[in-house]
Design a protein around this motif. Sequence first.
Motif, mmCIF file in Angstrom:
data_model
loop_
_atom_site.group_PDB
_atom_site.id
_atom_site.type_symbol
_atom_site.label_atom_id
_atom_site.label_comp_id
_atom_site.label_asym_id
_atom_site.label_seq_id
_atom_site.Cartn_x
_atom_site.Cartn_y
_atom_site.Cartn_z
ATOM 1 N N GLY A 173 -60.434 8.953 -18.816
ATOM 2 C CA GLY A 173 -61.814 9.016 -18.346
ATOM 3 C C GLY A 173 -62.855 8.422 -19.284
ATOM 4 N N GLN A 174 -62.407 7.684 -20.286
ATOM 5 C CA GLN A 174 -63.326 7.145 -21.284
ATOM 6 C C GLN A 174 -63.695 5.699 -20.986
ATOM 7 N N THR A 175 -64.899 5.313 -21.381
ATOM 8 C CA THR A 175 -65.322 3.913 -21.318
ATOM 9 C C THR A 175 -65.531 3.417 -22.730
ATOM 10 N N LEU A 176 -64.723 2.453 -23.127
ATOM 11 C CA LEU A 176 -64.774 1.887 -24.470
ATOM 12 C C LEU A 176 -65.806 0.762 -24.498
ATOM 13 N N VAL A 177 -66.808 0.896 -25.359
ATOM 14 C CA VAL A 177 -67.850 -0.124 -25.483
ATOM 15 C C VAL A 177 -67.339 -1.236 -26.385
ATOM 16 N N VAL A 178 -67.348 -2.460 -25.865
ATOM 17 C CA VAL A 178 -66.838 -3.628 -26.595
ATOM 18 C C VAL A 178 -67.957 -4.658 -26.614
ATOM 19 N N ASP A 179 -68.856 -4.515 -27.568
ATOM 20 C CA ASP A 179 -70.092 -5.312 -27.528
ATOM 21 C C ASP A 179 -70.537 -5.891 -28.867
ATOM 22 N N GLY A 180 -69.656 -5.868 -29.872
ATOM 23 C CA GLY A 180 -70.035 -6.419 -31.159
ATOM 24 C C GLY A 180 -71.148 -5.662 -31.841
ATOM 25 N N GLY A 181 -71.407 -4.452 -31.358
ATOM 26 C CA GLY A 181 -72.463 -3.618 -31.938
ATOM 27 C C GLY A 181 -73.822 -3.775 -31.273
ATOM 28 N N LEU A 182 -73.879 -4.529 -30.190
ATOM 29 C CA LEU A 182 -75.152 -4.810 -29.506
ATOM 30 C C LEU A 182 -75.916 -3.542 -29.149
ATOM 31 N N SER A 183 -75.214 -2.522 -28.662
ATOM 32 C CA SER A 183 -75.895 -1.325 -28.167
ATOM 33 C C SER A 183 -76.238 -0.331 -29.258
ATOM 34 N N LEU A 184 -75.933 -0.660 -30.510
ATOM 35 C CA LEU A 184 -76.240 0.260 -31.602
ATOM 36 C C LEU A 184 -77.723 0.335 -31.889
ATOM 37 N N THR B 269 -69.771 -15.994 -20.126
ATOM 38 C CA THR B 269 -69.169 -16.277 -18.826
ATOM 39 C C THR B 269 -70.244 -16.839 -17.900
ATOM 40 N N LYS B 270 -69.843 -17.163 -16.677
ATOM 41 C CA LYS B 270 -70.806 -17.748 -15.745
ATOM 42 C C LYS B 270 -71.933 -16.771 -15.399
ATOM 43 N N ARG C 104 -71.947 -12.886 -33.088
ATOM 44 C CA ARG C 104 -71.425 -13.869 -32.135
ATOM 45 C C ARG C 104 -71.376 -13.264 -30.744
ATOM 46 N N LEU C 105 -71.249 -14.131 -29.753
ATOM 47 C CA LEU C 105 -71.027 -13.676 -28.389
ATOM 48 C C LEU C 105 -69.605 -13.147 -28.260
ATOM 49 N N GLY C 106 -69.397 -12.275 -27.301
ATOM 50 C CA GLY C 106 -68.048 -11.848 -26.989
ATOM 51 C C GLY C 106 -67.331 -12.913 -26.194
ATOM 52 N N GLU C 107 -66.009 -12.893 -26.277
ATOM 53 C CA GLU C 107 -65.170 -13.793 -25.503
ATOM 54 C C GLU C 107 -64.291 -12.963 -24.568
ATOM 55 N N PRO C 108 -63.844 -13.548 -23.458
ATOM 56 C CA PRO C 108 -62.935 -12.801 -22.583
ATOM 57 C C PRO C 108 -61.740 -12.215 -23.332
ATOM 58 N N ALA C 109 -61.257 -12.911 -24.358
ATOM 59 C CA ALA C 109 -60.115 -12.410 -25.133
ATOM 60 C C ALA C 109 -60.440 -11.101 -25.845
ATOM 61 N N ASP C 110 -61.702 -10.926 -26.240
ATOM 62 C CA ASP C 110 -62.100 -9.670 -26.878
ATOM 63 C C ASP C 110 -61.979 -8.508 -25.897
ATOM 64 N N MET C 111 -62.356 -8.758 -24.665
ATOM 65 C CA MET C 111 -62.270 -7.725 -23.639
ATOM 66 C C MET C 111 -60.806 -7.458 -23.272
ATOM 67 N N LEU D 297 -80.923 -16.960 -26.056
ATOM 68 C CA LEU D 297 -79.682 -16.814 -26.792
ATOM 69 C C LEU D 297 -79.939 -16.412 -28.233
ATOM 70 N N SER D 298 -80.938 -17.034 -28.847
ATOM 71 C CA SER D 298 -81.279 -16.705 -30.233
ATOM 72 C C SER D 298 -81.682 -15.251 -30.361
ATOM 73 N N GLY D 299 -82.492 -14.782 -29.411
ATOM 74 C CA GLY D 299 -82.914 -13.384 -29.432
ATOM 75 C C GLY D 299 -81.741 -12.442 -29.255
ATOM 76 N N ALA D 300 -80.825 -12.810 -28.364
ATOM 77 C CA ALA D 300 -79.657 -11.971 -28.129
ATOM 78 C C ALA D 300 -78.761 -11.928 -29.360
ATOM 79 N N MET D 301 -78.572 -13.060 -30.002
ATOM 80 C CA MET D 301 -77.704 -13.118 -31.165
ATOM 81 C C MET D 301 -78.241 -12.261 -32.308
ATOM 82 N N ARG D 302 -79.551 -12.209 -32.444
ATOM 83 C CA ARG D 302 -80.142 -11.369 -33.497
ATOM 84 C C ARG D 302 -79.833 -9.899 -33.279
ATOM 85 N N ALA D 303 -79.571 -9.525 -32.020
ATOM 86 C CA ALA D 303 -79.329 -8.113 -31.694
ATOM 87 C C ALA D 303 -77.856 -7.734 -31.778
#
Length: 244
Positions: free
Chosen positions: A233-244, A185-186, A209-216, A198-204
Amino acid sequence: MGELDFTGKTVLVVGGSSGIGNGVAHAFRDRGAKVHVWGTRADAAAYAGIEGSDLTGLTYAKVDVGDRAQIAAHAPPFESLDVLILCQGTVVYRRGEFEPEGWDRVMAVNLDSLMACAMKFHDTLAAQRGSIVIVSSVSGFQANRGNPAYAASKAGAVSLTKTLGQAWAGDGIRVNGLAPGLVDTKLTKVTTEHPERLSGAMRAIPAGRLGEPADMAGAALFLASPLASYVVGQTLVVDGGLSL
C-alpha cells in the motif's frame, strides 16, 4: 539477478507504449519477463519514430483505457499474470482541465481506469500471488496550479494504492505505487522544451538532473519483486528530491 530475475513471469504494462511505461516494460523484459503493453495507437508499427517508444520484444495491444468498455472487452493473449503496472496517464494544458471535457478525460484515464484495470485482473493476479504497481506523481502530494484534474487524479491514485493494498493483501496481491517527479517524456515537454521553465525546475531538484524512465523502472522492479514482499500500500517517491 536473484530476486530481480523475472524469467518465466508475465507482466502487463498499461501505458507501456512510450515514456515511463516503455522504460519499465523494457526493464522487466531485460530481466526475463514476457511483457505485454497497452497503448492507444492502432498497432506497434504506429509508434515507429516516436520519441521514447520502443516496442521491440514487447507484445502490443490497442486499448484506450479512457473508455471503460474497451478495458472490459479486451481479451488478453495470456492466461496468467504476475505483475500489473498501471502507468497510463494524460494531461491537458492551457487550463483545459478547468473545463468539463478536459476534466472528464484526465480523470477517466488517470484514475477511473486504474480501478477498472485492477478489477479486470484481480483474479488472475490472485492466482499467481502477483503484484500491482500504480504510477502516480509527486503532483498527487501537492498543488498543481494549471492542472486540477491531473493533481486530483494523482492524489486519487495514491489513495487507491493504499486502499487496494489493504483490501487485497489477503487475496495474495501486493499493491504499491511509485510517484515520479520531473521525468523527461512527452508529457513534460511543456517544461523541458522551454529553457526558462527547465532552468527553474532544475534548481528545485537536489539531484541536479531530470529523471529518466530507467530511474522509474528501478523502483518498479523493486516493488514487484520478492525484495518488497513486506511492502504493502505504499507509494515510493522517485523525484531526485524535488518534493523535499
